[in-house]
Design a protein around this motif. Structure first.
Motif, PDB file in Angstrom:
ATOM      1  N   THR A   1      16.080  21.594  30.894  1.00  0.00           N
ATOM      2  CA  THR A   1      17.242  22.482  30.931  1.00  0.00           C
ATOM      3  C   THR A   1      17.696  22.557  32.377  1.00  0.00           C
ATOM      4  O   THR A   1      16.884  22.750  33.285  1.00  0.00           O
ATOM      5  N   THR A   2      18.987  22.379  32.595  1.00  0.00           N
ATOM      6  CA  THR A   2      19.559  22.446  33.935  1.00  0.00           C
ATOM      7  C   THR A   2      20.626  23.528  33.943  1.00  0.00           C
ATOM      8  O   THR A   2      21.464  23.589  33.057  1.00  0.00           O
ATOM      9  N   LEU A   3      20.563  24.378  34.969  1.00  0.00           N
ATOM     10  CA  LEU A   3      21.546  25.445  35.118  1.00  0.00           C
ATOM     11  C   LEU A   3      22.468  25.112  36.279  1.00  0.00           C
ATOM     12  O   LEU A   3      22.021  24.934  37.411  1.00  0.00           O
ATOM     13  N   TYR A   4      23.756  24.996  35.985  1.00  0.00           N
ATOM     14  CA  TYR A   4      24.791  24.793  37.003  1.00  0.00           C
ATOM     15  C   TYR A   4      25.529  26.110  37.141  1.00  0.00           C
ATOM     16  O   TYR A   4      25.935  26.697  36.136  1.00  0.00           O
ATOM     17  N   SER A   5      25.702  26.582  38.361  1.00  0.00           N
ATOM     18  CA  SER A   5      26.420  27.845  38.531  1.00  0.00           C
ATOM     19  C   SER A   5      27.431  27.725  39.671  1.00  0.00           C
ATOM     20  O   SER A   5      27.273  26.913  40.584  1.00  0.00           O
ATOM     21  N   TYR A   6      28.454  28.548  39.569  1.00  0.00           N
ATOM     22  CA  TYR A   6      29.565  28.549  40.504  1.00  0.00           C
ATOM     23  C   TYR A   6      29.741  29.961  41.037  1.00  0.00           C
ATOM     24  O   TYR A   6      29.718  30.920  40.272  1.00  0.00           O
ATOM     25  N   ASP A   7      29.931  30.080  42.337  1.00  0.00           N
ATOM     26  CA  ASP A   7      30.162  31.377  42.967  1.00  0.00           C
ATOM     27  C   ASP A   7      31.505  31.293  43.694  1.00  0.00           C
ATOM     28  O   ASP A   7      31.651  30.509  44.637  1.00  0.00           O
ATOM     29  N   TYR A   8      32.482  32.066  43.245  1.00  0.00           N
ATOM     30  CA  TYR A   8      33.840  31.998  43.774  1.00  0.00           C
ATOM     31  C   TYR A   8      34.147  33.171  44.695  1.00  0.00           C
ATOM     32  O   TYR A   8      33.680  34.278  44.476  1.00  0.00           O
ATOM     33  N   SER A   9      35.006  32.900  45.679  1.00  0.00           N
ATOM     34  CA  SER A   9      35.660  33.942  46.464  1.00  0.00           C
ATOM     35  C   SER A   9      37.148  33.822  46.180  1.00  0.00           C
ATOM     36  O   SER A   9      37.682  32.707  46.083  1.00  0.00           O
ATOM     37  N   TYR A  10      37.811  34.975  46.062  1.00  0.00           N
ATOM     38  CA  TYR A  10      39.214  34.986  45.645  1.00  0.00           C
ATOM     39  C   TYR A  10      40.118  35.556  46.736  1.00  0.00           C
ATOM     40  O   TYR A  10      39.688  36.383  47.534  1.00  0.00           O
ATOM     41  N   ASP A  11      41.390  35.124  46.712  1.00  0.00           N
ATOM     42  CA  ASP A  11      42.366  35.712  47.621  1.00  0.00           C
ATOM     43  C   ASP A  11      43.000  36.933  46.954  1.00  0.00           C
ATOM     44  O   ASP A  11      42.625  37.304  45.837  1.00  0.00           O
ATOM     45  N   ASP A  12      43.955  37.553  47.618  1.00  0.00           N
ATOM     46  CA  ASP A  12      44.591  38.765  47.103  1.00  0.00           C
ATOM     47  C   ASP A  12      45.406  38.530  45.835  1.00  0.00           C
ATOM     48  O   ASP A  12      45.732  39.476  45.112  1.00  0.00           O
ATOM     49  N   CYS A  13      45.740  37.267  45.557  1.00  0.00           N
ATOM     50  CA  CYS A  13      46.514  36.950  44.351  1.00  0.00           C
ATOM     51  C   CYS A  13      45.619  36.564  43.179  1.00  0.00           C
ATOM     52  O   CYS A  13      46.109  36.212  42.102  1.00  0.00           O
ATOM     53  N   GLY A  14      44.304  36.596  43.369  1.00  0.00           N
ATOM     54  CA  GLY A  14      43.378  36.287  42.282  1.00  0.00           C
ATOM     55  C   GLY A  14      43.040  34.820  42.129  1.00  0.00           C
ATOM     56  O   GLY A  14      42.413  34.424  41.143  1.00  0.00           O
ATOM     57  N   ASN A  15      43.441  33.981  43.073  1.00  0.00           N
ATOM     58  CA  ASN A  15      43.112  32.559  43.033  1.00  0.00           C
ATOM     59  C   ASN A  15      41.874  32.296  43.882  1.00  0.00           C
ATOM     60  O   ASN A  15      41.732  32.857  44.964  1.00  0.00           O
ATOM     61  N   TRP A  16      40.994  31.423  43.390  1.00  0.00           N
ATOM     62  CA  TRP A  16      39.783  31.178  44.168  1.00  0.00           C
ATOM     63  C   TRP A  16      40.114  30.328  45.385  1.00  0.00           C
ATOM     64  O   TRP A  16      40.943  29.419  45.324  1.00  0.00           O
TER      65      TRP A  16
ATOM     66  N   ASN B   1      24.217  23.309  46.245  1.00  0.00           N
ATOM     67  CA  ASN B   1      24.506  21.888  46.135  1.00  0.00           C
ATOM     68  C   ASN B   1      25.721  21.492  46.959  1.00  0.00           C
ATOM     69  O   ASN B   1      25.689  20.515  47.686  1.00  0.00           O
ATOM     70  N   SER B   2      26.824  22.242  46.807  1.00  0.00           N
ATOM     71  CA  SER B   2      28.049  21.879  47.521  1.00  0.00           C
ATOM     72  C   SER B   2      28.978  23.082  47.615  1.00  0.00           C
ATOM     73  O   SER B   2      28.771  24.095  46.947  1.00  0.00           O
ATOM     74  N   GLU B   3      30.006  22.923  48.429  1.00  0.00           N
ATOM     75  CA  GLU B   3      30.978  23.988  48.620  1.00  0.00           C
ATOM     76  C   GLU B   3      32.366  23.384  48.710  1.00  0.00           C
ATOM     77  O   GLU B   3      32.563  22.346  49.342  1.00  0.00           O
ATOM     78  N   THR B   4      33.317  24.034  48.059  1.00  0.00           N
ATOM     79  CA  THR B   4      34.712  23.606  48.101  1.00  0.00           C
ATOM     80  C   THR B   4      35.551  24.764  48.610  1.00  0.00           C
ATOM     81  O   THR B   4      35.444  25.885  48.114  1.00  0.00           O
ATOM     82  N   ASN B   5      36.376  24.485  49.603  1.00  0.00           N
ATOM     83  CA  ASN B   5      37.324  25.474  50.119  1.00  0.00           C
ATOM     84  C   ASN B   5      38.727  24.966  49.845  1.00  0.00           C
ATOM     85  O   ASN B   5      38.981  23.765  49.911  1.00  0.00           O
TER      86      ASN B   5
END
Length: 159
Positions: free
Chosen positions: A121-136, A148-152
């Motif tokens: 079993t593999t667990l992939y998870s995502y942690d988002y930060s959002y701007d004031d308009c609700g977009n990550w 594992n990695s980070e996307t800005n």
């Protein structure tokens, strides 16, 4: 890669010259993709088809047929927002090969995927930060709790 489109703007052919793979796309009367044929002269396999079945607009099932034999079948389940929540993959005789359970955060972005097969079993998870308009604007990706990695991304808004 070479693409060909029909008059409706739908892709009807994709040719990956470096890999000698040609994909031919077929659509139903409503304009939904319902079959893909994969061809290759150099790679030495026969005809391979992806048969796509739908419930309303959502894909419910994909069958992979090679040389007129069912080799794989995948089933898709959705939530009320049209997000894929569960995917199950079976071999040609109906044995479950793997499955994914997909969760979404309050902003409707993928937050966790639990992928299982008979070995692990593999667990992939995502942690988002959002701007004031609700977009990550930042997404940290983890595999089994390990970073594992980070996307800005930067979003420019116009008024």
């Amino acid at each position: 890669v070479i693409f060909k489109h029909n008059i409706q703007g739908q892709m009807i052919e994709e040719f990956r010259k470096n890999y000698d793979i040609r994909l031919l796309a077929f659509y139903d009367e409503n304009g939904y993709l319902n079959k893909v044929k994969e061809e290759s002269e150099l790679q030495g396999y026969g005809e391979k088809f992806y048969i796509i079945k739908r419930e309303n607009e959502n894909i419910s099932e994909i069958e992979i047929i090679e040389d007129n034999k069912l080799t794989n079948k995948s089933f898709y389940k959705y939530d009320d927002f049209g997000n894929v929540r569960k995917v199950e993959h079976y071999n040609g005789v109906g044995d479950l090969l793997s499955s994914e359970l997909i969760e979404y955060d309050v902003e409707n972005n993928k937050s966790k995927i639990t992928s299982q097969n008979r070995f692990r079993t593999t667990l992939y998870s995502y942690d988002y930060s959002y701007d004031d308009c609700g977009n990550w604007i930042n997404n940290k990706f983890y595999v089994n709790g390990e970073f594992n990695s980070e996307t800005n991304r930067k979003i420019q808004y116009y008024q």
